[in-house]
Design a protein around this motif. Sequence first.
Motif, PDB file in Angstrom:
ATOM      1  N   TRP A  79       0.830  -1.192   0.000  1.00  0.00           N
ATOM      2  CA  TRP A  79       0.000   0.000   0.000  1.00  0.00           C
ATOM      3  C   TRP A  79       0.866   1.244   0.000  1.00  0.00           C
ATOM      4  O   TRP A  79       1.874   1.302   0.716  1.00  0.00           O
ATOM      5  CB  TRP A  79      -0.898   0.039   1.247  1.00  0.00           C
ATOM      6  CG  TRP A  79      -1.877  -1.067   1.318  1.00  0.00           C
ATOM      7  CD1 TRP A  79      -3.159  -1.053   0.861  1.00  0.00           C
ATOM      8  CD2 TRP A  79      -1.662  -2.381   1.868  1.00  0.00           C
ATOM      9  NE1 TRP A  79      -3.757  -2.264   1.088  1.00  0.00           N
ATOM     10  CE2 TRP A  79      -2.871  -3.098   1.707  1.00  0.00           C
ATOM     11  CE3 TRP A  79      -0.581  -3.017   2.473  1.00  0.00           C
ATOM     12  CZ2 TRP A  79      -3.020  -4.414   2.131  1.00  0.00           C
ATOM     13  CZ3 TRP A  79      -0.718  -4.334   2.896  1.00  0.00           C
ATOM     14  CH2 TRP A  79      -1.932  -5.012   2.725  1.00  0.00           C
ATOM     15  N   LEU A  80       0.444   2.218  -0.768  1.00  0.00           N
ATOM     16  CA  LEU A  80       1.161   3.484  -0.780  1.00  0.00           C
ATOM     17  C   LEU A  80       0.673   4.305   0.418  1.00  0.00           C
ATOM     18  O   LEU A  80      -0.388   4.922   0.379  1.00  0.00           O
ATOM     19  CB  LEU A  80       0.879   4.213  -2.098  1.00  0.00           C
ATOM     20  CG  LEU A  80       1.819   5.338  -2.474  1.00  0.00           C
ATOM     21  CD1 LEU A  80       3.257   4.849  -2.571  1.00  0.00           C
ATOM     22  CD2 LEU A  80       1.385   5.963  -3.787  1.00  0.00           C
ATOM     23  N   MET A  84       3.268  11.486  -2.758  1.00  0.00           N
ATOM     24  CA  MET A  84       3.598  12.855  -3.144  1.00  0.00           C
ATOM     25  C   MET A  84       2.376  13.553  -3.708  1.00  0.00           C
ATOM     26  O   MET A  84       2.191  14.756  -3.529  1.00  0.00           O
ATOM     27  CB  MET A  84       4.725  12.822  -4.177  1.00  0.00           C
ATOM     28  CG  MET A  84       6.001  12.261  -3.606  1.00  0.00           C
ATOM     29  SD  MET A  84       7.214  11.887  -4.878  1.00  0.00           S
ATOM     30  CE  MET A  84       7.876  13.499  -5.189  1.00  0.00           C
ATOM     31  N   ARG A  85       1.555  12.756  -4.376  1.00  0.00           N
ATOM     32  CA  ARG A  85       0.342  13.321  -4.963  1.00  0.00           C
ATOM     33  C   ARG A  85      -0.547  13.920  -3.872  1.00  0.00           C
ATOM     34  O   ARG A  85      -1.274  14.871  -4.093  1.00  0.00           O
ATOM     35  CB  ARG A  85      -0.404  12.207  -5.711  1.00  0.00           C
ATOM     36  CG  ARG A  85      -1.571  12.703  -6.524  1.00  0.00           C
ATOM     37  CD  ARG A  85      -2.200  11.567  -7.293  1.00  0.00           C
ATOM     38  NE  ARG A  85      -1.458  11.270  -8.504  1.00  0.00           N
ATOM     39  CZ  ARG A  85      -1.637  10.189  -9.239  1.00  0.00           C
ATOM     40  NH1 ARG A  85      -2.538   9.285  -8.885  1.00  0.00           N
ATOM     41  NH2 ARG A  85      -0.950   9.999 -10.329  1.00  0.00           N
ATOM     42  N   ASN A  91       7.032   9.315  -1.913  1.00  0.00           N
ATOM     43  CA  ASN A  91       6.150   8.149  -1.944  1.00  0.00           C
ATOM     44  C   ASN A  91       6.752   7.076  -1.046  1.00  0.00           C
ATOM     45  O   ASN A  91       7.955   6.828  -1.113  1.00  0.00           O
ATOM     46  CB  ASN A  91       6.037   7.595  -3.367  1.00  0.00           C
ATOM     47  CG  ASN A  91       5.089   8.416  -4.225  1.00  0.00           C
ATOM     48  OD1 ASN A  91       4.399   9.317  -3.727  1.00  0.00           O
ATOM     49  ND2 ASN A  91       5.053   8.102  -5.506  1.00  0.00           N
ATOM     50  N   SER A  92       5.939   6.440  -0.249  1.00  0.00           N
ATOM     51  CA  SER A  92       6.463   5.406   0.639  1.00  0.00           C
ATOM     52  C   SER A  92       5.392   4.355   0.891  1.00  0.00           C
ATOM     53  O   SER A  92       4.288   4.676   1.329  1.00  0.00           O
ATOM     54  CB  SER A  92       6.919   6.041   1.947  1.00  0.00           C
ATOM     55  OG  SER A  92       7.497   5.075   2.782  1.00  0.00           O
ATOM     56  N   SER A  93       5.736   3.113   0.584  1.00  0.00           N
ATOM     57  CA  SER A  93       4.763   2.034   0.698  1.00  0.00           C
ATOM     58  C   SER A  93       4.958   1.222   1.962  1.00  0.00           C
ATOM     59  O   SER A  93       6.041   1.183   2.549  1.00  0.00           O
ATOM     60  CB  SER A  93       4.886   1.084  -0.503  1.00  0.00           C
ATOM     61  OG  SER A  93       4.627   1.785  -1.694  1.00  0.00           O
TER      62      SER A  93
END
Length: 235
Positions: A79-80, A84-85, A91-93
């Motif tokens: 899962w993200l 950044m969006r 972004n980090s999952s």
Amino acid sequence: MDGKRMGLILSLCAVAFAMASGSAAYPSGFGFDSGVCGAETVEGGGGGDGRRRIMDISHAIREDMLSWDSAEGLGSFLWLALSMRNGSLANSSVMKLPTHTGTHVDSPAHVFQEYHDAGYDVDTLDLHTLNGPALLVDVPRDKNITAMVMESLSIPKGVKRVLFRTLNTDRNLMLKREFDTSYVGFMKDGAQWLDIIVVEGLKLDNVKPGLYSLHCLHLRLIGAEGSPIRCILIE
Ligand SMILES: *[C@@H]1O[C@H](CO)[C@@H](O)[C@H](O)[C@H]1NC(C)=O
Ligand SMILES: *[C@@H]1O[C@H](CO)[C@@H](O)[C@H](O)[C@H]1NC(C)=O
Ligand SMILES: *[C@@H]1O[C@H](CO)[C@@H](O)[C@H](O)[C@H]1NC(C)=O
């Protein structure tokens, strides 16, 4: 081991891997091989001359990969958590998956209470065990691995690491979503031939029987009786 056959589920590449096929993520020039189905050969390091062939014998972890005793397969495992969006700096999952997913190692604590009680988690495994010369052998396809089969393989004295390629590879078992309980494994008397640390689910299609340099590195998961593992063979 109460009748439970140890896995060593080996497989054959037949479908494109979701991860590997996303080659757009790795523009050419980054030094990544896009993971051609089948060969999974990475011309790594070496800087030109004297490059040795590196064969990737781990399976990619995918949502539709098989999972122990499940008909549905692994399912979502990533899962993200930060994106950044959505205003995060990066972004980090986050991932969640059984420690015995895909190509993985079992510590003795997986099936022996006394080893569990003594704290033999995967972090206690000696790196020498799964790194060094190894022999890849084909086993007869018409039976599970018994003591008699072990004898018939005539494994030379002094060989400490053996990779067993079985009917499971021919049957593509690792590429099926549904767990197939008819997999080939070691019968008790076959296992008693060995005193072993088990790596299961290797990807051994397109690799010839013979002697290789084996390199397997798992995660240092404190308290875990298993861990996903990345294994490569060098010719
Ligand atoms: C971003 O935030 C929206 C609204 O909270 C959410 O629906 C969406 O799943 C988030 N996307 C990612 C990639 O985190
Ligand atoms: C970050 O995640 C979002 C949502 O999945 C994606 O659209 C975006 O391309 C990612 N950015 C980077 C730099 O990976
Ligand atoms: C190995 O044992 C399993 C479980 O008993 C069985 O389903 C399977 O057919 C056997 N495989 C072979 C090749 O004999």
